[in-house]
Design an enzyme around this catalytic site. Sequence first.
Site, PDB file in Angstrom:
ATOM      1  CG  ASN A  40      18.328  34.338  46.057  1.00  0.00           C
ATOM      2  OD1 ASN A  40      17.140  34.270  45.774  1.00  0.00           O
ATOM      3  ND2 ASN A  40      18.881  33.618  47.006  1.00  0.00           N
ATOM      4  N   GLY A  41      19.369  38.217  43.881  1.00  0.00           N
ATOM      5  CA  GLY A  41      20.336  39.207  43.394  1.00  0.00           C
ATOM      6  C   GLY A  41      19.659  40.219  42.489  1.00  0.00           C
ATOM      7  CD1 TRP A  50      13.381  41.637  52.030  1.00  0.00           C
ATOM      8  CD2 TRP A  50      14.637  42.516  50.418  1.00  0.00           C
ATOM      9  NE1 TRP A  50      13.724  42.911  52.408  1.00  0.00           N
ATOM     10  CE2 TRP A  50      14.486  43.473  51.439  1.00  0.00           C
ATOM     11  CE3 TRP A  50      15.380  42.854  49.287  1.00  0.00           C
ATOM     12  CZ2 TRP A  50      15.075  44.737  51.372  1.00  0.00           C
ATOM     13  CZ3 TRP A  50      15.965  44.119  49.211  1.00  0.00           C
ATOM     14  CH2 TRP A  50      15.807  45.044  50.254  1.00  0.00           C
ATOM     15  CE  LYS A  82      20.297  36.696  60.926  1.00  0.00           C
ATOM     16  NZ  LYS A  82      20.309  37.589  62.097  1.00  0.00           N
ATOM     17  CG  HIS A 115      26.484  68.962  71.608  1.00  0.00           C
ATOM     18  ND1 HIS A 115      27.015  70.219  71.754  1.00  0.00           N
ATOM     19  CD2 HIS A 115      27.212  68.136  72.395  1.00  0.00           C
ATOM     20  CE1 HIS A 115      28.062  70.159  72.572  1.00  0.00           C
ATOM     21  NE2 HIS A 115      28.198  68.900  72.979  1.00  0.00           N
ATOM     22  CE  LYS A 130      18.989  43.996  67.077  1.00  0.00           C
ATOM     23  NZ  LYS A 130      20.305  43.732  66.643  1.00  0.00           N
ATOM     24  CD  GLU A 165      22.884  45.575  68.252  1.00  0.00           C
ATOM     25  OE1 GLU A 165      23.132  46.333  67.298  1.00  0.00           O
ATOM     26  OE2 GLU A 165      22.339  44.482  68.108  1.00  0.00           O
ATOM     27  CB  CYS A 176      15.737  36.016  47.472  1.00  0.00           C
ATOM     28  SG  CYS A 176      15.092  37.565  46.888  1.00  0.00           S
ATOM     29  NE  ARG A 222      19.039  33.471  51.839  1.00  0.00           N
ATOM     30  CZ  ARG A 222      20.350  33.560  51.903  1.00  0.00           C
ATOM     31  NH1 ARG A 222      21.001  32.976  52.875  1.00  0.00           N
ATOM     32  NH2 ARG A 222      21.025  34.226  51.001  1.00  0.00           N
ATOM     33  CD  GLU A 262      16.938  44.780  63.573  1.00  0.00           C
ATOM     34  OE1 GLU A 262      17.047  44.543  62.375  1.00  0.00           O
ATOM     35  OE2 GLU A 262      17.845  44.528  64.388  1.00  0.00           O
TER      36      GLU A 262
HETATM   37  O1  M6R Z   1      25.228  39.513  58.157  1.00  0.00           O
HETATM   38  P1  M6R Z   1      25.809  40.851  58.561  1.00  0.00           P
HETATM   39  O2  M6R Z   1      26.333  40.848  59.939  1.00  0.00           O
HETATM   40  O3  M6R Z   1      26.812  41.359  57.569  1.00  0.00           O
HETATM   41  O4  M6R Z   1      24.563  41.825  58.507  1.00  0.00           O
HETATM   42  C1  M6R Z   1      24.704  43.184  58.749  1.00  0.00           C
HETATM   43  C2  M6R Z   1      23.362  43.841  58.988  1.00  0.00           C
HETATM   44  O5  M6R Z   1      22.532  43.675  57.876  1.00  0.00           O
HETATM   45  C3  M6R Z   1      22.658  43.260  60.211  1.00  0.00           C
HETATM   46  O6  M6R Z   1      23.435  43.348  61.352  1.00  0.00           O
HETATM   47  C4  M6R Z   1      21.326  43.987  60.456  1.00  0.00           C
HETATM   48  O7  M6R Z   1      21.561  45.307  60.821  1.00  0.00           O
HETATM   49  C5  M6R Z   1      20.493  43.260  61.497  1.00  0.00           C
HETATM   50  N1  M6R Z   1      19.132  43.170  61.065  1.00  0.00           N
HETATM   51  C6  M6R Z   1      20.534  43.919  62.839  1.00  0.00           C
HETATM   52  O8  M6R Z   1      19.768  43.253  63.767  1.00  0.00           O
END
Ligand code: M6R
Length: 612
Positions: A99-100, A73, A607, A508, A489, A485, A2, A27, A492
């Site tokens: 927010n929260g 969000w 984010k 396995h 990527k 990673e 948010c 956000r 997501e």
């Molecule tokens: O701001 P942070 O690095 O603590 O965030 C952690 C994860 O939420 C963040 O890396 C998330 O997995 C990303 N969307 C990955 O691309």
Amino acid sequence: MCGIVVYVGSKQASPILMKGLKRLEYRGYDSAGIALLNKNVRVFKSKGKVADLEKHIAGQNLEATVGIAHTRWATHGEPNNINAHPHYSQSKELAIIHNGIIENYDSLKKELVNRGYVFESDTDTEVLIYLIEDIQKNEQVDLFEAVRIALNQVIGAYAIVIISKNEPNVLIGARKGSPLVIGVGEGEYYIASDASPIIEYTKHVVYLEEEEVAFVKLNHPLKIKTIKNQEKTPYIEKLEMNLSELEKEGFEHFMLKEIYEQPRSIRDSFRGRLNLEQGIVNMGGINEYEQKLLNARRIIIIACGTSWHAGLVGEYLFEDLARIPVEVEYASEFRYRNPILTEDDVVIAISQSGETADTLAAIELAKSKGATILGVCNVVGSSIARAAHAGAFTHAGPEIGVASTKAFTAQVTVLTLMALALAQRKGTLTSTRFMEILTEINSIPEKVEKTLKTSQQVIEIAEKFKDVRNFLYLGRGYNFPVALEGALKLKEISYIHAEGYPAAEMKHGPIALIDADMPIVFIATNKGTYVKVVSNILEVKARKGIVIAIVTEGDIQVKELADYVIEIPETEEMLVPLLATIPLQKLSYHIAVMRGCNVDQPRNLAKSVTVE
Ligand code: M6R
């Protein structure tokens, strides 16, 4: 999670708020709204993106110099027009953005319903503003005091801002567990959930601390007190961020811009820390805790998502170079599993945003058990950076794309320097070896530059596989976190299912998935377990799987086996993640674009994840 943007001053509020919402849209982006104060409080809100709100308010009378705005969000209640923020109080004299999560909203709501209140939305936020109004009326206090009293009854996390018809030119803001920053301009104030919507108007900001409430009145000094009624002196800081860092600068998406920024962001992350002439690594932010690290029983790295993957690379680095035992933990698991911690443990918390709720809670837990906390954060002034005893910033610059790219390589750079600094102090590397690695780090930005030029191969591969349903990513050693990673990527931003695995674990279980339609990305660079990975590739080929391999320039063996190959420059084994990640970021980017996905704002994501 948010976004909040707020203005009080002499300019028209709505253009500032709408522009701010666009900057904050990363956000949260399932609904958005604004409330303007001009004699009355008027709320405009709409399901969908800020662009939908823009259409909704077009042609309306938006005359006002005070306003609050929010991009959401969803946590409580589906994303629709009613649940979007701002929310009115019962009398419609107050409006709030939040927010929260208010965790005890249900019991508060029941009490209010018993007293005759009728709610319009399903949100916890509406409960809070009704409660504030109820306190204001029953206890005959002003808004500042009513908010303070109400927050003492609230369990949960919040960053809130409230306006009132009866107190024009006044904003009340408060925070707990979710950031809020106040911009102090010439005859105007701004409030936002991060500095990005403020930076073009003022560089002077005050970050609210936990459980603080701010009274912001036009042409009056800022007043802050805690919810326990203790007066605080506002501390005005100067922002270092530039506006250009928040723009796309000709790139189609923030993610692509951020991928291409990596030569610079990696260099910025080692600049001033790595000194080749003197042959030293100086991590200013943690010098004071160096002895603590050297004597540590173990290092525990806590993080989430991509930052957790950087933490895994960190584990290999600290153990390999400095011979210090490391455990890497998901912050969300660590915080609830009664971990064994002592004063001899050092916890390194990694976070791009510095606001991730689980990481923050894990830090508080570790702190309460006496551990030393070091932060590796990108956002200066963030909650995690401030909660840590000390730390090292990553200097990647603002990362706007929801998929983390340059933050990952900056985190790995900083962790590499930390491990090297400790190795030098401990004498676990010969000085020749130490200098070889240092020299190689210095050449990484150029090599990233070169790696970025592999676009044509990546686009061809993306075109070929953009419609498959599953991908597998395999790597070993330092390349195992790279595989994780790469898979994260892809899933997501393109919504293709992807799994990352240690290559040897394939037999396995995941080997059962392999058939002639299954693309398998191998990170098969020429050091460490190269020969073993070649065997894993053979196992895949024997089952007719399609192999896409990231290899070192000049590779012969894997090239003969793989169906598609992307070359990256030769480098030290522990630095390969800084190069091998780049084509994987680009692969997911191009696949997502070809599939018509919203790359910068993938569905359901946000984010910074400031809720559990
Ligand atoms: O701001 P942070 O690095 O603590 O965030 C952690 C994860 O939420 C963040 O890396 C998330 O997995 C990303 N969307 C990955 O691309």
